[in-house]
Write an enzyme that holds these catalytic residues in place. Structure first.
Site, PDB file in Angstrom:
ATOM      1  N   ASP A 266      77.313 111.882  75.344  1.00  0.00           N
ATOM      2  CA  ASP A 266      76.262 112.661  74.933  1.00  0.00           C
ATOM      3  C   ASP A 266      75.064 112.489  75.800  1.00  0.00           C
ATOM      4  OD1 ASP A 266      77.025 113.794  72.528  1.00  0.00           O
ATOM      5  OD2 ASP A 266      76.020 112.504  71.003  1.00  0.00           O
ATOM      6  N   ASP A 419      78.507 103.056  61.083  1.00  0.00           N
ATOM      7  CA  ASP A 419      79.666 101.878  61.038  1.00  0.00           C
ATOM      8  C   ASP A 419      79.504 101.293  59.528  1.00  0.00           C
ATOM      9  OD1 ASP A 419      77.384 100.660  61.451  1.00  0.00           O
ATOM     10  OD2 ASP A 419      77.826  99.610  63.284  1.00  0.00           O
TER      11      ASP A 419
END
Length: 690
Positions: A266, A419
C-alpha cells in the site's frame, strides 16, 4: 667476632612461620597440645605501634584518593549527560513539537490545573514563612474567632482552609477511594493471571501435536498431504524492512505447489513500490509462487488491504492464511509448527505464535517495551489460550482457517484494530484459538518515543471503538453467559478501559491534588508498596530486566497519559481515534542474518566480472556504485511533547508542596515521577526520529 647464637631468635623464627607443633607425652594424663599461632609476647610492641600509625595514614590517603576519584567520575558522568541532553535538544525543530489537534482538551485541562497549583503553592509559601503551619497537621485547626485573625491575607488563607476542608476534600476522597478499589481489582486480576501461568509451567501444559505430521522424507513427493497455505505480507512504505520479511517468508519450508505468497503493498512512494516489485520478481525467478499487489484506492488501512487480497478468485483454493507484518521474520519451520494443530480440530480457527524482538536491548525504551510484551505473551495470551481458548489476535505471526474468517464476516474497516475485531467476531461464532508460546517470530519494537506513542495510541483507542460497536452483538450472541461476562467485564472494561483510567487519574491527578488538600492524602501502600509488587509480577517473565524495575514503574505511569487520552478518544469517537500511522521501523536484523548477508556480499564481489564494457563506462559504473553506497544524510529531530511537559511541572510543583509538609515518600515519588515526565516530554528517551 664469632656470631652469637641465641635460642630465643631460633624460637621466634619458628613461631613466625605459624607451623603447628604437636607435643606427645608418655604420661597418658597429659593431653595433646597444638600451637597454631606465634605468641604475641615475642612481638616488639614499640615497632608495631609505629607501623600501625603508618598504615592508618596510608588507609586515609587511599580513601581520600578513592573519594576524589568517585567525585571526578560522578562529575564526568553528569557533564556528559548534560552534553548529550544539550545535543538532543539542539536538534529540536520549531515545527517538531507534538500536534495536539482535537485532543487538545487534555492539554488545556492540565495547563489549567498547573496554573492553579502554582498559585496555591505561592499562597502556601507565603503562609509558611508567615508561620501559619496549619497544613502540617492532618487534623487542621482552622481559626474561627476574630482575635485569631492577624491580617487580611490571613483571613483569605483561613477562608481557603475552610473551602478546602468542607467542599474540595470530600469529592477528592470519594474519587480516590473509587480509583483505589479499581486499582485493587486490577491487581487481583493480574495476580490471578500470574498464578495461572505458574500452574501452566508446573503442569507443563501446552498445545501438542498428536503425531509427527509432514515428515521430511515425504517432502520430495507430491505433497498432497500438505494443505494449501496462503501467506500475506501487508506493508506500507516499509523501505527499511521489506527485503528481510519477503526473504524470510519465501524460505518457508513448505511444498512450493502448496504455498502462495501475497505481497500487499500500500505504499504511496513510487520508489518504494519499485523496490518491492523488484524483490518480488527476484524471488519469483527463483521458483517461489509470489504475487505483488498494489491498490490504487487505499481505503481502510491494513484491514482494507487484507480484505482486497482475500477477494481474489484464487484464494478459494486455499485452506489457511498466514499473516506477517513487514518487520516480521518467521523461521523456515513456522508452518510445520503451526498448521498441524488444525488437523482433526474443525472448531479451531486461529493459531497464534509469540513475538521475539531483535532490538530489545537497543536502548532503555526498547528494554521497557520488552517487559510489557513479555508479560503479554508469556502470561496473558498463554493463560487465556489454555483456559478460555480465546485471546486477542495480535494481527501478525498467526495462521487463520479461511473458513473461520469468512464465517465471521471477514476483515472490516470500521476500527483501527482489525485484528481484535476479527478475533472477537470469531469468538462469538464459536471458533477456538490456540497460542504457541514456544514458536517465536522475530520482529522489532519501536526505538523512538514518538513511534511508540503513536502505536500505543492506536492500540488503546481502537478497543474502545470496538467495544461500542460490538456490545450489542456480544449481548445477543449465542455463546455461554460466562463467555459474555469475560468479554465485557475482563477483556474490554477491566483491561482496556479501567487500567488506563485509574493509572492516570490516581497517580497523575489525585496524587498531586492531595498535596494541596492534605485532608485527602493517599496512603503510602497505594503509591509505593502495591505498585512495586505489581511491577515485580510484570517483570517475572523477563527476569533479566529486574534492574529496570524502578524505571519501568515510572515509565508506565508516564505512558498512562497517552493511554488515557487514547481511551477517551476511542470511547467518544474523537478525531484521533480513526488515525492510522505506520509504526516507524529501524530495519534491524538478527545476528545470524547479518553474518549471512556479509558472507554473501563478500563472496559475490570478487566473482563479479563485467564483459564487453569500455574503460569509460567502467568508470561511470564505479561512480554510480559509489554514490549508491554513500549513506543519505537525514537530519534527526527532537520533538517536544506538551502534555508530558505540563504534567512534569505539575508533579514537581506538588513535590515542592509535599516537601513543605514533610511527606517523605510522597515527595520522592512525585520528584522522580516528575523528572521522568520531563525526560519524556523533551524526547530524551529512545532514539531520535529522522
Amino acid at each position: 667476632m664469632a656470631p652469637r647464637f641465641d635460642f630465643s631468635d631460633l624460637w621466634a623464627k619458628e613461631t613466625r612461620r605459624g607451623t603447628p607443633v604437636v607435643v606427645k607425652m608418655e604420661n597418658p594424663n597429659y593431653s595433646i597440645v597444638e600451637v597454631e599461632e606465634p605468641d604475641s609476647a615475642f612481638q616488639p610492641m614499640e615497632k608495631s605501634r609505629g607501623k600501625n600509625a603508618k598504615q592508618v595514614t596510608w588507609v586515609l590517603l587511599l580513601k581520600a584518593h578513592k573519594a576524589v576519584g568517585c567525585l571526578t567520575w560522578v562529575a564526568t558522568v553528569f557533564w556528559s549527560l548534560l552534553g548529550s541532553v544539550k545535543r538532543r535538544l539542539s536538534f529540536t525543530h520549531p515545527l517538531g513539537s507534538e500536534r495536539l489537534g482535537r485532543d487538545g482538551w487534555l492539554f488545556s485541562a492540565i495547563k489549567l490545573f498547573l496554573v492553579a497549583s502554582l498559585a496555591i503553592l505561592a499562597f502556601e509559601l507565603v503562609a509558611y514563612y508567615r508561620g501559619w503551619h496549619y497544613f502540617k497537621n492532618p487534623n487542621l485547626h482552622i481559626p474561627t474567632s476574630k482575635l485569631e485573625i492577624q491580617s487580611l491575607l490571613h483571613l483569605f488563607y483561613v477562608g481557603w482552609l475552610s473551602l478546602r476542608a468542607d467542599y474540595i476534600a470530600p469529592p477528592i476522597k470519594a474519587l480516590s477511594k473509587f480509583c483505589i478499589v479499581l486499582f485493587l481489582v486490577q491487581s487481583v486480576d493480574r495476580l490471578i493471571l500470574c498464578l495461572g501461568c505458574l500452574w501452566i509451567k508446573f503442569k507443563k501444559i501446552k498445545p501438542r501435536i498428536d503425531e509427527e505430521h509432514f515428515r521430511n522424507d515425504d517432502f520430495e513427493g507430491s505433497g498432497s498431504e500438505y494443505p494449501m497455505v496462503l501467506v500475506q505480507i501487508p506493508m506500507c512504505n516499509e523501505r527499511e524492512v521489506y527485503e528481510q520479511s519477503i526473504s524470510a517468508v519465501c524460505q518457508l519450508d513448505w511444498p512450493k505447489d502448496r504455498l502462495l505468497v501475497q505481497v500487499l503493498d500500500d505504499s504511496d512512494d513510487e520508489s518504494i513500490q519499485e523496490l518491492i516489485r523488484d524483490e518480488v520478481t527476484k524471488w519469483s525467478q527463483k521458483g517461489v509462487n509470489i504475487i505483488y499487489r498494489h491498490r490504487l484506492v487505499r481505503t481502510g488501512y491494513k484491514a482494507g488491504n487484507l480484505k482486497s487480497a482475500m477477494s481474489c478468485d484464487y484464494v478459494e483454493a486455499y485452506e489457511f492464511v498466514a499473516i506477517f507484518d513487514a518487520d516480521f521474520q518467521p523461521n523456515s519451520d513456522f508452518l510445520k509448527l503451526t498448521v498441524p494443530h488444525f488437523k482433526e480440530k474443525p472448531e479451531l480457527g486461529l493459531v497464534q505464535a509469540r513475538w521475539a524482538f531483535v532490538n530489545k536491548d537497543e536502548n532503555l525504551l526498547t528494554r521497557l517495551q520488552n517487559i510489557n510484551l513479555c508479560f503479554h505473551f508469556e502470561v496473558e495470551q498463554q493463560v487465556n489460550g489454555v483456559f478460555l481458548n480465546f485471546f486477542g489476535f495480535n494481527g501478525t505471526a498467526g495462521v487463520w482457517r479461511i473458513k473461520a474468517l469468512e464465517e465471521s464476516g471477514g476483515w472490516l474497516e470500521r476500527t483501527t484494530v482489525e485484528d481484535m475485531d476479527i478475533a472477537v467476531r470469531a469468538h462469538l461464532h464459536g471458533w477456538k484459538f490456540i497460542y504457541l508460546n514456544d514458536v517465536k517470530v522475530l520482529c522489532e519494537v519501536p526505538e523512538s518515543y514518538e513511534a511508540y506513542k503513536k502505536q500505543q495510541h492506536r492500540w488503546h483507542s481502537g478497543p474502545m471503538q470496538l467495544f461500542r460497536l460490538c456490545l450489542r452483538s456480544i449481548l445477543t450472541s449465542k455463546i455461554a453467559m460466562w463467555k459474555k461476562a469475560n468479554l465485557i467485564l475482563l477483556f474490554f472494561l477491566l483491561r482496556k478501559l479501567i487500567l488506563p483510567f485509574y493509572s492516570f487519574t490516581l497517580f497523575c491527578v489525585i496524587l498531586p491534588i492531595t498535596m494541596f488538600v492534605p485532608e485527602a492524602e493517599l496512603p503510602i501502600w497505594v503509591i509505593c508498596y502495591v505498585p512495586i509488587f505489581m511491577s515485580l509480577l510484570n517483570i517475572l517473565p523477563a527476569p533479566k530486566s529486574f534492574p529496570f524495575i524502578v524505571p519501568y514503574l515510572l515509565f508506565e505511569n508516564t505512558m498512562s497519559v497517552t493511554k488515557f487520552n487514547a481511551m477517551v478518544s476511542g470511547l467518544f469517537q474523537l478525531g484521533s481515534s480513526y488515525e492510522w500511522i505506520v509504526t516507524k521501523k529501524a530495519g534491524r536484523s538478527s545476528e545470524s542474518d547479518l553474518l549471512a548477508l556479509t558472507d554473501k556480499e563478500s563472496e559475490k564481489m570478487p566473482n563479479q566480472i563485467l564483459r564487453g564494457v569500455s574503460d569509460s563506462e567502467l568508470l561511470e559504473i564505479s561512480q554510480v556504485e559509489e554514490q549508491k553506497k554513500q549513506p543519505v544524510s537525514v537530519k534527526k529531530t527532537n520533538k517536544i511533547f506538551h502534555k508530558e511537559l505540563a504534567l512534569a511541572f505539575l508533579l514537581l510543583t506538588a513535590a515542592v508542596r509535599s516537601l513543605l509538609a514533610s511527606q517523605g515518600v510522597h515527595f520522592y515519588f512525585l520528584l522522580f515521577q516528575g523528572l521522568t515526565f520531563l525526560l519524556v516530554g523533551l524526547d530524551l528517551i529512545g532514539e531520535q526520529m529522522s
